[in-house]
Each structure stands twice: as structure tokens, then as C-alpha cells.
Motif scaffolding. Structure first.
Motif, PDB file in Angstrom:
ATOM      1  N   THR A 102       0.783  -1.273   0.176  1.00  0.00           N
ATOM      2  CA  THR A 102      -0.077  -0.172   0.112  1.00  0.00           C
ATOM      3  C   THR A 102       0.905   1.236  -0.072  1.00  0.00           C
ATOM      4  N   ILE A 103       2.095   1.351   0.652  1.00  0.00           N
ATOM      5  CA  ILE A 103       2.743   2.539   0.875  1.00  0.00           C
ATOM      6  C   ILE A 103       3.386   2.668  -0.349  1.00  0.00           C
ATOM      7  N   ALA A 104       4.007   1.313  -0.734  1.00  0.00           N
ATOM      8  CA  ALA A 104       4.760   1.857  -2.137  1.00  0.00           C
ATOM      9  C   ALA A 104       3.962   2.188  -3.508  1.00  0.00           C
ATOM     10  N   SER A 105       2.540   1.769  -3.230  1.00  0.00           N
ATOM     11  CA  SER A 105       1.972   2.224  -4.455  1.00  0.00           C
ATOM     12  C   SER A 105       1.241   3.665  -4.228  1.00  0.00           C
ATOM     13  N   ALA A 106       1.399   4.430  -3.008  1.00  0.00           N
ATOM     14  CA  ALA A 106       0.796   5.631  -2.760  1.00  0.00           C
ATOM     15  C   ALA A 106       1.741   6.563  -3.368  1.00  0.00           C
ATOM     16  N   THR A 107       1.339   7.660  -4.139  1.00  0.00           N
ATOM     17  CA  THR A 107       1.996   8.770  -4.905  1.00  0.00           C
ATOM     18  C   THR A 107       1.707   9.924  -3.868  1.00  0.00           C
ATOM     19  N   TRP A 108       2.141  11.025  -4.238  1.00  0.00           N
ATOM     20  CA  TRP A 108       2.043  12.496  -3.813  1.00  0.00           C
ATOM     21  C   TRP A 108       0.467  12.788  -4.196  1.00  0.00           C
ATOM     22  N   ARG A 109       0.399  12.489  -5.460  1.00  0.00           N
ATOM     23  CA  ARG A 109      -1.213  12.845  -5.920  1.00  0.00           C
ATOM     24  C   ARG A 109      -2.286  12.185  -5.140  1.00  0.00           C
ATOM     25  N   ASP A 110      -1.886  10.882  -4.597  1.00  0.00           N
ATOM     26  CA  ASP A 110      -2.811  10.326  -3.928  1.00  0.00           C
ATOM     27  C   ASP A 110      -3.132  11.036  -2.509  1.00  0.00           C
ATOM     28  N   TYR A 111      -1.969  11.431  -1.877  1.00  0.00           N
ATOM     29  CA  TYR A 111      -1.996  12.589  -0.696  1.00  0.00           C
ATOM     30  C   TYR A 111      -2.731  13.612  -0.866  1.00  0.00           C
ATOM     31  N   LYS A 112      -2.190  14.341  -2.022  1.00  0.00           N
ATOM     32  CA  LYS A 112      -3.162  15.389  -2.646  1.00  0.00           C
ATOM     33  C   LYS A 112      -4.571  15.196  -2.621  1.00  0.00           C
ATOM     34  N   GLU A 113      -4.969  14.179  -3.218  1.00  0.00           N
ATOM     35  CA  GLU A 113      -6.400  13.919  -3.684  1.00  0.00           C
ATOM     36  C   GLU A 113      -7.072  13.862  -1.974  1.00  0.00           C
ATOM     37  N   LEU A 114      -6.338  13.171  -0.900  1.00  0.00           N
ATOM     38  CA  LEU A 114      -6.895  13.102   0.266  1.00  0.00           C
ATOM     39  C   LEU A 114      -7.462  14.497   0.755  1.00  0.00           C
ATOM     40  N   THR A 115      -6.637  15.698   0.544  1.00  0.00           N
ATOM     41  CA  THR A 115      -7.034  16.811   1.008  1.00  0.00           C
ATOM     42  C   THR A 115      -8.294  17.366   0.263  1.00  0.00           C
ATOM     43  N   LYS A 116      -8.735  16.775  -0.789  1.00  0.00           N
ATOM     44  CA  LYS A 116      -9.965  17.407  -1.645  1.00  0.00           C
ATOM     45  C   LYS A 116      -9.340  18.885  -2.016  1.00  0.00           C
ATOM     46  N   PRO A 117      -8.501  18.922  -2.710  1.00  0.00           N
ATOM     47  CA  PRO A 117      -7.908  20.202  -2.997  1.00  0.00           C
ATOM     48  C   PRO A 117      -8.906  21.226  -3.879  1.00  0.00           C
ATOM     49  N   ASN A 118      -9.730  20.828  -4.695  1.00  0.00           N
ATOM     50  CA  ASN A 118     -10.829  21.668  -5.195  1.00  0.00           C
ATOM     51  C   ASN A 118     -11.501  22.268  -4.237  1.00  0.00           C
ATOM     52  N   VAL A 119     -12.199  21.504  -3.272  1.00  0.00           N
ATOM     53  CA  VAL A 119     -12.875  22.044  -2.056  1.00  0.00           C
ATOM     54  C   VAL A 119     -12.169  22.976  -1.292  1.00  0.00           C
ATOM     55  N   VAL A 120     -10.860  22.736  -0.688  1.00  0.00           N
ATOM     56  CA  VAL A 120     -10.138  23.511  -0.234  1.00  0.00           C
ATOM     57  C   VAL A 120     -10.037  24.828  -0.722  1.00  0.00           C
ATOM     58  N   ALA A 121      -9.710  24.845  -2.079  1.00  0.00           N
ATOM     59  CA  ALA A 121      -9.348  25.984  -3.044  1.00  0.00           C
ATOM     60  C   ALA A 121     -10.479  26.760  -3.144  1.00  0.00           C
ATOM     61  N   LEU A 122     -11.823  26.361  -3.053  1.00  0.00           N
ATOM     62  CA  LEU A 122     -12.998  27.013  -3.017  1.00  0.00           C
ATOM     63  C   LEU A 122     -13.132  27.987  -1.397  1.00  0.00           C
ATOM     64  N   MET A 123     -12.644  27.239  -0.616  1.00  0.00           N
ATOM     65  CA  MET A 123     -12.781  27.495   0.995  1.00  0.00           C
ATOM     66  C   MET A 123     -11.865  28.554   1.023  1.00  0.00           C
ATOM     67  N   ILE A 124     -10.393  28.530   0.466  1.00  0.00           N
ATOM     68  CA  ILE A 124      -9.739  29.689   0.614  1.00  0.00           C
ATOM     69  C   ILE A 124     -10.037  30.808   0.013  1.00  0.00           C
ATOM     70  N   LEU A 125     -10.474  30.473  -1.192  1.00  0.00           N
ATOM     71  CA  LEU A 125     -11.031  31.860  -2.000  1.00  0.00           C
ATOM     72  C   LEU A 125     -12.058  32.609  -1.106  1.00  0.00           C
ATOM     73  N   THR A 126     -13.094  31.901  -0.350  1.00  0.00           N
ATOM     74  CA  THR A 126     -13.861  32.815   0.416  1.00  0.00           C
ATOM     75  C   THR A 126     -13.069  33.330   1.691  1.00  0.00           C
ATOM     76  N   SER A 127     -12.038  32.442   2.013  1.00  0.00           N
ATOM     77  CA  SER A 127     -11.284  33.030   3.340  1.00  0.00           C
ATOM     78  C   SER A 127     -10.558  34.417   2.748  1.00  0.00           C
ATOM     79  N   VAL A 128     -10.076  34.323   1.762  1.00  0.00           N
ATOM     80  CA  VAL A 128      -9.016  35.656   1.251  1.00  0.00           C
ATOM     81  C   VAL A 128     -10.177  36.692   1.219  1.00  0.00           C
ATOM     82  N   ILE A 129     -11.215  36.341   0.613  1.00  0.00           N
ATOM     83  CA  ILE A 129     -12.198  37.590   0.415  1.00  0.00           C
ATOM     84  C   ILE A 129     -12.867  38.094   1.697  1.00  0.00           C
TER      85      ILE A 129
END
Length: 303
Positions: free
Chosen positions: A6-33
Motif C-alpha cells: 500500500t505504501i509503495a503504491s501511494a504517490t504524492w497525487r494520492d495524498y493530494k487527493e486526500l485533502t480534496k484540493p478543489n474543495v479547499v481551494a473554494l474555501m480559501i477563496l472565500t477566506s481570502v475575500i
């Protein structure tokens, strides 16, 4: 699959996906505003950079916990079955450790470089989404998204407090806008994915009360949301440019809510869901443009 595999098959993209980057990006947009709306001029660099970094790390931690808690549900839904934890590309212990590191780093940044109020409000938001909503509310009541939506509505308040160190009525109004937006946004998706939610026994409103009942509530909440989005103009938080944008964008949202009610277009629910994301982004961006092009007196900011 073994843990080492499992560890060997995980990539940085998998960890990035765990953070739900699109959702977080929208949250940070509203935070900045939220930060920008808190002051008449330019936001100081420290809250702008470090404040949003801390908020984003904590949001990523909450998203990772969501992946952990929902991994068995995710395996049975087409929208989520390829997520890293559901597929075993990231192990449970690795995901838990990742969430802990992200959350601790985010809290440290907020406590050391921003202020305690923002840090504790961010922690409350994290706990509200990752544990109260994901572990309990989502499986307990068809009003899950209404009650749990408060955690996801917090970013503009967090941005505001990161700059000012205090809670202001205008910041709470920004929270209220997102809070009212969340039910029609998510219920549109819930109609589109009704059978899958029924399969995994998640009591979303279309599953427990039927599609017609949900359609009506999408329309009612959209009307409520539309009226709330006019309040920044009424309270002199924003000027006429924002008002025009809110009316145009809101009427388009109402159009899609009515389209769902009419049941003439089978794609209306998912199209409404997609538009709702664009809607929130544009609404806050128009608010930001209005803030700098048509500045209000400094007394509005309590200065």
C-alpha cells in the motif's frame, strides 16, 4: 494488499487527493475575500499568506479524516470508489498520520503567527466537519447537510478574524450566505446520486423524503439564499456593483431550481450542482471587485 504494498503504491497525487484540493481551494477563496472585506485597503501579508496556509492545512486534515471515515461507503459509490483510501493506495494508518500532521501544522501556524481566535475557530470547524458531520450527522438525519453546513461555511469568518482578531457582524453575514447556499448545492447532487445514497444507507433528503420533496426544498432554500445575498448591500457592506451581480447570479440559480422542479431536463440536478459552485465563486469575486472599485467609508469597518 499488504501494508508495504500500500505504501509503495501511494504517490504524492494520492495524498493530494486526500485533502480534496478543489474543495479547499473554494474555501480559501472565500477566506481570502473575508480578509479583504475586513479592511478598506490591502490585507497585510502575514494573515494573507500564513493565515490561509494554516486554514488550508486544517481543511485538508478534515478532508483526510472524511476519506478515512467514509472509506467503506466510498467503495460502493461510483463518484468516490477510486479514492486513495477506498482503493487501498493509502493505508488507514498513513492517512490518519497525514491528517494529524496537517492539522497540527495548521494549528501551530495559526496560534504562533495569526491569533488564538482564528486558531480555535478553525479547530471547531475541523471538528465539526470531520467528526460531528462525517461520523454522526451524515448518517443520523436527512437534515445532515443543513446542520453540518455551518462548518463548511466558516472560512470567510476565519479570514476576517485572521486580519482583525475579532468577530464582526459582516463576517457572520458572509458565513450565512454560504450556510444558505449549501443545502440547494448539495441536495441537487443528492438527487442525481439518490440511488447510490440509498444503496449505502445514507439518509439524504431524496432517499428519506423523496425527490419531489427535495425539489421543493431546493427551490425554497434558493429563494432564502437569494434574499440573504442581498443583505451585504442592505447593510452597506457592499455597493451597487455587488447588488447587480448578486441579482443576476441569483436569478440564474433560481432558474436551475425551477428546472429541477419542472422535471423536463433529466440533467438539471447535476447541472444545478455544477452551476452552484460557479455561482459561489463569482458571487464572492464580484463582492471583492465591488469592495475595491466602490469603497465604502472607513466607518463601515469599525475604524
Amino acid at each position: 494488499m499488504t501494508q508495504s504494498a500500500t505504501i509503495a503504491s501511494a504517490t504524492w497525487r494520492d495524498y493530494k487527493e486526500l485533502t480534496k484540493p478543489n474543495v479547499v481551494a473554494l474555501m480559501i477563496l472565500t477566506s481570502v475575500i473575508g480578509m479583504c472585506m475586513a479592511v478598506p485597503g490591502i490585507v497585510p501579508w502575514q494573515p494573507l499568506i500564513l493565515g490561509n496556509l494554516g486554514i488550508a492545512l486544517c481543511a485538508g486534515a478534515a478532508a483526510t479524516v472524511n476519506h478515512l471515515v467514509d472509506q467503506r461507503v466510498d467503495q460502493r459509490m461510483s463518484r468516490t470508489r477510486n479514492r486513495p483510501v477506498a482503493q487501498g493506495r493509502v493505508g488507514t494508518l498513513q492517512a490518519a498520520a497525514f491528517a494529524l500532521v496537517l492539522g497540527a501544522a495548521g494549528m501551530d501556524i495559526l496560534l504562533i503567527w495569526i491569533n488564538a481566535l482564528t486558531a480555535w475557530l478553525t479547530l471547531a470547524s475541523l471538528v465539526g466537519y470531520a467528526f460531528i458531520y462525517t461520523l454522526f450527522l451524515m448518517r443520523a438525519t436527512p437534515q445532515n447537510i443543513v446542520i453540518g453546513g455551518l462548518a463548511g461555511a466558516a472560512p470567510p469568518l476565519l479570514g476576517w478574524t485572521a486580519v482583525t482578531g475579532e468577530i464582526h457582524g459582516h463576517a457572520l453575514l458572509l458565513v450565512l450566505i454560504i450556510f444558505a447556499w449549501t443545502p440547494p448545492h448539495f441536495w441537487a447532487l443528492a438527487i442525481h446520486r439518490k440511488d447510490e445514497y440509498a444503496l449505502v444507507e445514507i439518509p439524504m433528503l431524496p432517499v428519506t423524503h423523496g425527490v419531489r420533496f427535495t425539489q421543493l426544498h431546493i427551490l425554497l432554500y434558493t429563494i432564502i439564499m437569494f434574499l440573504i445575498t442581498l443583505m451585504p448591500f442592505v447593510t452597506r457592506m457592499s455597493n451597487w456593483l455587488y447588488l447587480a451581480g448578486a441579482v443576476v447570479l441569483g436569478l440564474r440559480f433560481l432558474y436551475w431550481a425551477i428546472e429541477i422542479m419542472r422535471e423536463k431536463n433529466p440533467h438539471a440536478p447535476i447541472l444545478t450542482f455544477k452551476y452552484s459552485i460557479t455561482y459561489l465563486m463569482l458571487l464572492f469575486l464580484v463582492m471583492l471587485v465591488d469592495h475595491y472599485l466602490l469603497p465604502l467609508p472607513s466607518s463601515v469597518y469599525g475604524q
